[in-house]
Write a protein that holds these residues in place. Structure first.
Motif, PDB file in Angstrom:
ATOM      1  N   SER A  25      34.954   5.091   9.732  1.00 21.00           N
ATOM      2  CA  SER A  25      34.351   4.781   8.435  1.00 21.00           C
ATOM      3  C   SER A  25      33.775   3.385   8.573  1.00 21.00           C
ATOM      4  CB  SER A  25      35.366   4.859   7.294  1.00 21.00           C
ATOM      5  OG  SER A  25      36.427   3.942   7.508  1.00 21.00           O
ATOM      6  N   ARG A  35      33.268   3.477   3.024  1.00 18.01           N
ATOM      7  CA  ARG A  35      34.600   3.964   3.361  1.00 18.01           C
ATOM      8  C   ARG A  35      35.074   5.088   2.444  1.00 18.01           C
ATOM      9  NH1 ARG A  35      40.227   0.396   3.642  1.00 18.01           N
ATOM     10  NH2 ARG A  35      41.448   1.956   4.749  1.00 18.01           N
ATOM     11  N   TRP A  88      31.505  10.596   5.545  1.00 13.88           N
ATOM     12  CA  TRP A  88      31.213   9.946   6.826  1.00 13.88           C
ATOM     13  C   TRP A  88      31.617  10.900   7.931  1.00 13.88           C
ATOM     14  CZ3 TRP A  88      28.909   5.179   7.620  1.00 13.88           C
ATOM     15  CH2 TRP A  88      28.837   4.748   8.953  1.00 13.88           C
TER      16      TRP A  88
END
Length: 299
Positions: free
Chosen positions: A39, A44, A48
């Motif tokens: 990430s 985050r 991803w």
């Protein structure tokens, strides 16, 4: 001068992801890279995807454009397993893969496997051993190695890379130890500029700092007995004090690229726009830069 792009792995493959890689090839980019992280920073808490599966899919979907990572690091990779994936990826792509590789940082990847974040010295030590072992794994049929951080016991990598003697390394480095690794093992050198200048520096200071990095690379090549001209020089944009301004217009990019071409860069890499993020930009301007900037720089 070559122009390339970075496509962050944030879009599902069947919901815009595939189209983005195909469009990059249609626009004529020399290469399309992606980050190799678990990430990254402000992304985050959103989608991803993994770099190697994404690049494998991109390799199957495209035909001409080079592909690669910017960058892979030891933070969560082991040379033995990475080498097997890279050989497979080079095969699927027909020899179009470049491995961007760096020492890693203190972000999310640094502790995701449960380890304590490494000190700068340990990161540098690990990086050196990582690159050296990976070079052997990608060029030798069987490798046994007992190192400080990494081991390999009769690791087999047959038939090796499509590209010979192996796929190219683009080594990201700014300090003396990293630059020596670039001089010894790299087919290219990558920089994002001086991170200390990102918040408070000026574009002029950034250019001078990068000039100093170039001087360090020249020194490292001289010490290694390497012709510096053998190493391509790659600038990954978005991390200098200019930030996103080069993508505000064609003229702004041509001015930025011209200043850095004068330093000796062979390739400039721009991020594909991602709305509502640090890489937000006008898609139309991005595509205009892709198709017209090199012609402007050549005048």
């Amino acid at each position: 001068m070559r122009l390339s792009t970075v496509i962050l792995p944030v879009r599902p493959w069947h919901d815009g992801g595939r189209d983005q890689w195909l469009r990059a090839e249609q626009l004529g980019f020399h290469a399309a890279y992606t980050y190799d992280h678990l990430s990254w920073r402000t992304f985050r808490d959103g989608p991803w995807y993994g770099a190697v599966p994404t690049l494998t899919a991109a390799a199957a979907a495209t035909a001409r454009m080079r592909l690669g990572t910017l960058v892979t690091s030891p933070n969560f990779r082991h040379p033995v397993t990475l080498a097997k994936e890279l050989i497979s990826l080079d095969d699927v792509s027909g020899g179009r893969i470049t491995l961007g590789i760096g020492s890693g940082g203190v972000g999310f990847d640094a502790t995701a496997l449960g380890q304590e974040a490494w000190t700068p010295r340990e990161r540098a030590d690990r990086f050196a051993e990582f690159v050296q072992l990976l070079d052997r794994l990608l060029t030798e049929e069987a490798v046994t190695h007992e190192g400080t951080f990494y081991s390999a016991v009769e690791a087999r990598n047959i038939p090796g890379c499509v590209q010979r003697p192996r796929l190219p390394f683009a080594v990201a480095a700014t300090g003396p130890r990293g630059l020596r690794l670039a001089a010894a093992y790299g087919q290219a050198w990558v920089t994002t500029g001086d991170p200390k200048l990102f918040e408070t520096g000026t574009p002029e200071q950034s250019v001078e700092a990068i000039r100093g990095q170039m001087d360090g690379l020249s020194k490292a090549c001289a010490e290694a007995g390497r012709d510096e001209a053998e190493l391509e020089k790659i600038l990954l944009t978005g991390f200098t004090p200019d930030r996103g301004r080069p993508l505000e217009s064609l003229d702004a990019f041509v001015d930025f690229a011209g200043r850095h071409a004068a330093l000796g860069f062979d390739e400039i890499v721009i991020h594909a726009p991602i709305p509502d993020s640090v890489f937000a930009a006008d898609q139309a301007v991005f595509e205009q830069i892709a198709t017209e900037a090199l012609g402007q720089l050549g005048r």
